[in-house]
Scaffold this motif. Sequence first.
Motif, PDB file in Angstrom:
ATOM      1  N   ALA A 191       0.713  -1.176  -0.001  1.00 46.90           N
ATOM      2  CA  ALA A 191      -0.001  -0.112   0.046  1.00 46.90           C
ATOM      3  C   ALA A 191       0.826   1.264   0.020  1.00 46.90           C
ATOM      4  CB  ALA A 191      -0.977  -0.034   1.177  1.00 46.90           C
ATOM      5  N   LEU A 192       2.008   1.216   0.551  1.00 48.96           N
ATOM      6  CA  LEU A 192       2.865   2.477   0.746  1.00 48.96           C
ATOM      7  C   LEU A 192       3.462   2.884  -0.649  1.00 48.96           C
ATOM      8  CD1 LEU A 192       4.783   1.653   4.051  1.00 48.96           C
ATOM      9  CD2 LEU A 192       2.645   3.115   3.896  1.00 48.96           C
ATOM     10  N   SER A 193       4.009   1.864  -1.424  1.00 42.77           N
ATOM     11  CA  SER A 193       4.532   1.968  -2.539  1.00 42.77           C
ATOM     12  C   SER A 193       2.966   2.399  -3.651  1.00 42.77           C
ATOM     13  CB  SER A 193       4.859   0.649  -3.289  1.00 42.77           C
ATOM     14  OG  SER A 193       6.032   0.122  -2.666  1.00 42.77           O
ATOM     15  N   ALA A 194       2.106   1.979  -3.575  1.00 43.10           N
ATOM     16  CA  ALA A 194       0.793   2.525  -4.174  1.00 43.10           C
ATOM     17  C   ALA A 194       0.985   3.980  -3.797  1.00 43.10           C
ATOM     18  CB  ALA A 194      -0.293   1.689  -4.195  1.00 43.10           C
ATOM     19  N   ILE A 195       0.760   4.282  -2.798  1.00 40.60           N
ATOM     20  CA  ILE A 195       0.486   5.681  -2.265  1.00 40.60           C
ATOM     21  C   ILE A 195       1.516   6.869  -2.807  1.00 40.60           C
ATOM     22  CG2 ILE A 195       0.292   7.491  -0.400  1.00 40.60           C
ATOM     23  CD1 ILE A 195      -1.038   5.215   1.211  1.00 40.60           C
ATOM     24  N   GLN A 196       2.845   6.298  -3.076  1.00 42.59           N
ATOM     25  CA  GLN A 196       4.057   7.127  -3.441  1.00 42.59           C
ATOM     26  C   GLN A 196       3.701   7.255  -5.029  1.00 42.59           C
ATOM     27  OE1 GLN A 196       8.667   6.900  -3.206  1.00 42.59           O
ATOM     28  NE2 GLN A 196       7.742   4.860  -4.019  1.00 42.59           N
ATOM     29  N   ILE A 197       2.986   6.298  -5.568  1.00 40.40           N
ATOM     30  CA  ILE A 197       2.860   6.595  -7.112  1.00 40.40           C
ATOM     31  C   ILE A 197       1.955   7.767  -7.395  1.00 40.40           C
ATOM     32  CG2 ILE A 197       1.649   5.551  -9.440  1.00 40.40           C
ATOM     33  CD1 ILE A 197       2.771   2.888  -8.380  1.00 40.40           C
TER      34      ILE A 197
END
Length: 220
Positions: free
Chosen positions: A7-13
């Motif tokens: 989820a954190l990688s998705a938010i960074q996108i």
Amino acid sequence: MAPQGNALSAIQIFEPSFRIAENLDMGSNPNALPQMYVRGRSGIGTPALDESLTSEHALKNDPNQPIFMLDGYEVSMEKIYDLDIERIETYTILKDAAATAMYGSRAANGVVVITTKPLPAGRLNVTYSGNFTINAPDLSSYNLMNAREKLEAERLAGYYDTDDPSQIATKLKEYNGKLQNIERGIETDWLAAACRARRSATSTRSASPAPPTPSATDST
């Protein structure tokens, strides 16, 4: 399609202000938590995570880490890291005076507010996602001789020619032995012997009980 990863990688996108610092020391450790920041980096405190990346000391002394709110409750970064992307309905990044007004001084580094999707009443929600990858080297640019071509190159180069009469039979035997092996189909792909394909598979599973169906007496 949801972005691959956590989820954190998705938010960074989708959120330019939310950055995950690259840390090559973590390697492929699946239990290592990343270092992140919302409002830039601070030089006070521990500038980098220690060896125990998941320890309470390392996370509390990280001056850049925001706080995480999940459905109205403050949770750890590990909880968000393990959260299924498909369960996220909305997310909000608070990084100004509104964050400190709502959550106090703890929100000085920003707040990540996440709301999960409501579950249908009376149903069990089970999700599964998997990802299988194969990484193989591209050897198409190499043009190496096979066994028959190599033997012919050795013959043309005079490897099996000799002026010593005592070595003629030995050289001829060596050449014929290699030729017989080639005729039997013996072949070694040396490029393939030095390389191998890497296969990796990741999967996430989650099951969430749904809220009970409201009865007629509940509405009175």
